[in-house]
Design an enzyme around this catalytic site. Structure first.
Site, PDB file in Angstrom:
ATOM      1  N   ASP A   9       0.855  -1.416   0.219  1.00 33.45           N
ATOM      2  CA  ASP A   9      -0.354   0.396  -0.346  1.00 33.45           C
ATOM      3  C   ASP A   9       0.600   1.651  -0.130  1.00 33.45           C
ATOM      4  OD1 ASP A   9      -2.341   1.930   0.245  1.00 33.45           O
ATOM      5  OD2 ASP A   9      -2.067   1.377   2.911  1.00 33.45           O
ATOM      6  N   ASP A  15       0.568   4.986  -0.686  1.00 32.94           N
ATOM      7  CA  ASP A  15      -0.498   5.988   0.244  1.00 32.94           C
ATOM      8  C   ASP A  15       0.280   7.687  -0.197  1.00 32.94           C
ATOM      9  OD1 ASP A  15      -1.906   7.867   0.987  1.00 32.94           O
ATOM     10  OD2 ASP A  15      -3.166   6.505   2.717  1.00 32.94           O
ATOM     11  N   ASP A  50       3.071   1.558   3.605  1.00 31.71           N
ATOM     12  CA  ASP A  50       2.748   1.601   5.144  1.00 31.71           C
ATOM     13  C   ASP A  50       2.726  -0.342   5.245  1.00 31.71           C
ATOM     14  OD1 ASP A  50       1.108   0.708   7.209  1.00 31.71           O
ATOM     15  OD2 ASP A  50      -0.694   1.830   5.729  1.00 31.71           O
TER      16      ASP A  50
END
Ligand SMILES: [Zn+2]
Lengths: 324, 374
Positions: free
Chosen positions: A94, A96, A266
């Site tokens: 992930d 972001d 993450d």
């Protein structure tokens, strides 16, 4: 990015814009084995432990409830409504855009612009390349999450990995560990050097100073000519670092790069197989963007392809309102 | 056919194992547990190894740990012998023959993984050993999972990991051991015939625990009752609090004994070798975790990372001094808090009345009268 979607807008989105074709194949074929989570109010997906038996049922739920957020598990279960009978989990990364540690644009932490999104995309592409070249993985799906990207891997070899191995793979692909010095043209050391070459031109005086890089080494890194030589030299090996930055400079710089790399992804999402992720095809109501499967990632532009219709209509409506 | 058993759970071994092992197998098992290397017939070897595994199941977690060490030694020794028989080090050595032996471990030549000879020699010049073999990365995961190897120190290419002979053998051993441990956990207590062997393993396990705790400047006999209870292993409702919160903070502060540690103390401020954490603190915590029922990491593998988090290294599988301070180094909870969160752990004795924190209990005894004052 576009401001929060209203309940009315969510209703219209699921009734008029959403169709089952928005669901990626890798979700459809395992739909009934995934746990679904719904966020009804915007406070987070607290309605969990749901099993959705079919696409038709899902459509019914979406149209009827127009939820604020829809999530599905990265794990497959025999009984997803009890999170029981674990059958395996996708391997997920992930990135972001709002959490990027260093950026070329002027965004502060928590903010996102077009450049941040592009940077997140390039980073995810880099991860995919390592997974392909070093790990030999093939089934990779890119999902625009509404504010960044998810890379979801469904190759058979990754499904049964536990948390610890996922953390190890993450360390590797994210380049979150300083490698032993080496001049190899492939494998982890080469991968770490590639990350260094991308990052070096982005490091500011302040960041370098805070990381404890000595003054002399900072001067080298901030001089255009020297930096150019450094970046070129890194293609072959790390010898150039020792020559130009000396021992302490090299160590501090490598440690800084490692730390930035580790913050790009993450880790909690990769490691936790009980996670639920935003469902591709659903609406990210907080920013009024579509979370969606990206088929051609190289040319994907979220600001033109992931914007729901109601957002552009909002503007014309605004003008209309102002007129009367 | 080889004269050694490399994997007691291979198809070949499973065909040979007998339902009613001969007397000889029991004494062979005892010899193997005692660490004495002898030549046995292949049938006796298989039976003896299976007896050890059954006994370990009976002995419980510390017995399983002990049996694991016994098996590791045995497999390593057998591998060495087998390699000798195959002509390792001589020109007649044939890697394909070796691959044939290692059931379920598909070993190929490094060249066949698409890496040129020059690159292989380069790796050799960096690591001191030129990789000759390659396996799919999936097969090194048991070694990675068990903390014996790190992916970032290995060389991956298109799904294959390049390995020296020694590394390949280590990966194979860990793969076999991992399956053996699973097997032992599923093979609890069958009959009284293995009772004696189980006793041997239990005693061996206790010695391992004592060795891990003692001589490392920790004095477990001075620990407060709640910590002693935790070290003995606790049940499922108590596990997380006892291990991750109480024991992790207690052992780390007791071992490091930081002077004037403020609220934002970091382990790196008091210790300059990470091995104090990885070899002295974590093993004590891990062994207590293994003794829980069910063993803590069996159903909650992520707790390992959570323990590192409580030690201040952030959420990581591999604590590094540089990361010290990424999360708080949690202090030992006060007695009152322990009583509230985990009442079953608190078994007050006389000395408990004098203190408000489990660590003070230890430090008082350790550094003023009870322990060796220095
Ligand atoms: Zn930006």
């Amino acid at each position: 990015m576009f401001g929060e979607a209203t309940l009315e807008e969510r209703r219209r989105f699921y009734a008029e814009e959403w169709s089952p074709a928005e669901l990626p194949e890798f979700i459809v074929k395992s739909l009934s084995m995934r746990e679904f989570g719904f966020d009804h109010s915007g406070a987070g997906p607290s309605d969990r432990y749901n099993r959705i038996a079919s696409v038709a049922q899902l459509q019914g739920v979406l149209v009827r409830l127009a939820p604020y957020g829809v999530y599905s598990s990265v794990s497959l279960y025999r009984t997803p409504e009890r999170r029981d009978g674990w059958l395996g989990a996708e391997l997920v990364f992930d990135v972001d855009a709002k959490d990027l540690p260093v950026r070329g644009c002027g965004c502060a932490k928590g903010e996102v612009c077009e450049l941040c999104l592009e940077e997140a995309k390039q980073h995810v592409l880099g991860i995919a390349e390592v997974l392909r070249e070093d790990f030999g993985l093939k089934e990779m799906h890119f999902v625009y999450s509404g504010r960044g990207y998810h890379l979801r891997v469904t190759d058979r070899e990754v499904l049964e990995l536990g948390s610890r191995e996922r953390a190890e793979i993450l360390d590797y692909v994210a380049a979150g560990v300083v490698p032993e010095l080496s001049e190899l043209s492939f494998g982890y050391p080469a991968h770490f050097r590639r990350r260094m070459r991308l990052l070096l031109p982005r490091l500011s005086e302040a960041v370098l100073r805070e990381a404890g890089v000595p003054k002399r080494a900072r001067e080298v890194l901030l001089s255009e000519g020297e930096l150019e030589e450094l970046v070129q030299g890194l293609e072959k090996g790390t010898g150039v670092l020792a020559r130009k930055l000396k021992k302490k400079g090299t160590e501090k710089l490598m440690e800084l790069v490692r730390r930035i790399n580790a913050e790009m992804v993450d880790a909690k999402v990769t490691v936790d197989v009980k996670r639920i992720l935003r469902l591709p095809g659903s609406l990210h109501s907080k920013v009024s963007m579509k979370c969606m499967l990206v088929r051609k990632i190289e040319s994907f532009d979220p600001l033109s392809q992931a914007v729901p219709k109601f957002v552009s209509e909002r503007e014309s409506k605004g003008i209309y309102k102002r007129e009367i | 056919m080889l004269a050694q058993v490399l994997n007691p759970l291979s198809q070949r071994a499973l065909r040979l194992v007998s339902d009613a092992p001969p007397r000889e197998a029991y004494s062979a098992a005892a010899e193997i547990i005692a660490g004495r290397w002898q030549r046995f017939s292949i049938r006796v070897q298989v039976d003896a190894l299976h007896l050890i595994m059954r006994a370990a199941g009976l002995a419980g977690e510390s017995g399983i740990r002990a049996a694991e060490e016994v098996l590791r030694r045995y497999i390593e020794r057998s591998l060495q012998e087998a390699l000798g028989e195959l002509g390792w080090g001589r020109s007649s050595f044939d890697p394909e023959l070796l691959a044939g032996l290692l059931e379920g471990f598909e070993l190929i030549r490094a060249e066949d993984a698409g890496v040129g000879g020059a690159e292989l020699r380069k790796i050799g010049s960096v690591t001191g050993e030129t990789p000759e073999f390659a396996v799919h990365w999936r097969l090194v995961m048991p070694a990675v999972r068990r903390g014996r190897m790190k992916l970032t120190s290995l060389f991956l290419r298109r799904g294959y990991v390049l390995l020296s002979l020694e590394q390949a053998m280590s990966c194979y051993t860990e793969l076999v051991l991992e399956r053996c441990v699973e097997f032992m956990r599923d093979t609890r207590g069958e009959g009284s015939d293995v009772e004696e062997l189980a006793g041997m393993l239990r005693r061996l396990g206790e010695r391992h625990v004592a060795a891990a705790v003692e001589g490392k400047s920790l004095k477990p006999e001075l620990f407060p009752p709640c910590v002693k209870a935790t070290l003995a292993g606790v049940g499922s409702g108590l596990r997380n609090y006892a291990i991750t919160v109480l024991l992790t903070s207690f052992i780390s502060y007791a071992r490091i004994a930081p002077r004037n540690a403020g609220r934002d103390a970091r382990i790196a401020d008091f210790v300059d070798d990470i091995r104090v954490v990885t070899q002295e603190i974590l093993p004590v915590i891990y062994q207590a975790a293994e003794r829980c029922s069910p063993p803590l990491f069996q159903d909650q593998p992520a707790e390992r990372m959570n323990i590192n988090y409580h030690l201040g290294f952030g959420l990581t599988a591999e604590p590094r001094l540089e990361d010290s301070g990424k999360s708080p180094w949690y202090f030992v909870p006060n007695c009152e808090k322990v009583r509230r969160e985990a009442p079953a752990l608190c078994r007050m004795d006389r000395d408990c009345r004098e203190v408000k924190n489990p660590l003070s209990y230890y430090f008082r005894k350790r550094y003023s009268g009870g322990g060796d004052v220095r």
